[in-house]
Motif scaffolding. Sequence first.
Motif, PDB file in Angstrom:
ATOM      1  N   ASP A  10       0.828  -1.207   0.000  1.00 20.12           N
ATOM      2  CA  ASP A  10       0.000   0.000   0.000  1.00 20.12           C
ATOM      3  C   ASP A  10       0.861   1.256   0.000  1.00 20.12           C
ATOM      4  N   PHE A  31       2.376   1.935  -3.304  1.00 16.03           N
ATOM      5  CA  PHE A  31       1.343   2.462  -4.197  1.00 16.03           C
ATOM      6  C   PHE A  31       1.078   3.942  -3.901  1.00 16.03           C
ATOM      7  N   TRP A  32       0.922   4.285  -2.609  1.00 13.03           N
ATOM      8  CA  TRP A  32       0.659   5.681  -2.236  1.00 13.03           C
ATOM      9  C   TRP A  32       1.772   6.595  -2.714  1.00 13.03           C
ATOM     10  N   GLU A  75       3.995   5.996  -5.239  1.00 17.26           N
ATOM     11  CA  GLU A  75       4.029   6.022  -6.697  1.00 17.26           C
ATOM     12  C   GLU A  75       2.914   6.888  -7.279  1.00 17.26           C
ATOM     13  N   HIS A  76       1.736   6.804  -6.705  1.00 19.46           N
ATOM     14  CA  HIS A  76       0.573   7.521  -7.254  1.00 19.46           C
ATOM     15  C   HIS A  76       0.252   8.822  -6.526  1.00 19.46           C
ATOM     16  N   LYS A  77       1.139   9.196  -5.573  1.00 21.15           N
ATOM     17  CA  LYS A  77       0.946  10.437  -4.817  1.00 21.15           C
ATOM     18  C   LYS A  77      -0.471  10.512  -4.244  1.00 21.15           C
ATOM     19  N   THR A  78      -0.904   9.411  -3.663  1.00 18.27           N
ATOM     20  CA  THR A  78      -2.248   9.293  -3.097  1.00 18.27           C
ATOM     21  C   THR A  78      -2.454  10.288  -1.965  1.00 18.27           C
ATOM     22  N   TYR A  79      -1.427  10.473  -1.141  1.00 23.63           N
ATOM     23  CA  TYR A  79      -1.462  11.398  -0.002  1.00 23.63           C
ATOM     24  C   TYR A  79      -0.192  12.238  -0.045  1.00 23.63           C
ATOM     25  N   SER A  80      -0.161  13.276   0.790  1.00 27.94           N
ATOM     26  CA  SER A  80       1.064  14.060   0.940  1.00 27.94           C
ATOM     27  C   SER A  80       2.130  13.164   1.581  1.00 27.94           C
ATOM     28  N   ILE A  87       1.447  10.031   4.112  1.00 30.73           N
ATOM     29  CA  ILE A  87       1.910   8.673   3.798  1.00 30.73           C
ATOM     30  C   ILE A  87       2.709   8.126   4.976  1.00 30.73           C
ATOM     31  N   ARG A 117       0.422   7.486   8.040  1.00 34.43           N
ATOM     32  CA  ARG A 117      -0.416   6.295   7.805  1.00 34.43           C
ATOM     33  C   ARG A 117       0.421   5.016   7.907  1.00 34.43           C
TER      34      ARG A 117
END
Length: 197
Positions: A106, A109-110, A112-117, A121, A124
């Motif tokens: 996870d 993924f976060w 690589e895809h810049k899901t969160y700052s 990240i 979390r």
Amino acid sequence: MSDPLFDADDNANTSITPEEREGLIPTYITTRRELNEAEQININDGDRWAFARRSRDVLDEKFLQRLHKEMLGRVWRWAGRYRTTDRNIGVDRRQIEPELRGLLNDVRFWIEHKTYSPDEITVRFHHRLVSIHPFPNGNGRHARLAADLLSLQLGIALFTWGSANLVEEAETRRRYVEALRAADAHEIEPLLAFARS
């Protein structure tokens, strides 16, 4: 075995029970204060080991186990090995490895895809690692150091984690535990704020 982060007994002179001594390497330790001091010395050495390494992939399961061993391996025989019993906190012992692999995937993924700052990240990652509770003891300290190492990988400033020793400072520990519990309820903001306080 107890976890000093969640223990209600703040008396450092409390004797360590025979059950708590299981796996303890130094024979001179008889009180919680002596145990905390020995662990802190080992943790400081673990910090130096971790920050001195040029190559460190905190998102590697073997590295996380080695980090725990470097942090507590002179105090506990089981350092770096996953717990073999269930606790009132953490996932079922049989789920430690799959949950940890899921967390690491996870986080990759976060990133690589810049899901969160980057801050989010890292926080979390820390929260999930604490929630998994992979080791018999030292999980909070291990997760904070692992998060600091992830901060370096992400190029952000290290967190201050309340700017106090969470084992010894009751009010800071209380705020940290409250922030972790809020994150358990999917409210990450209090833990983000605490990490930078």
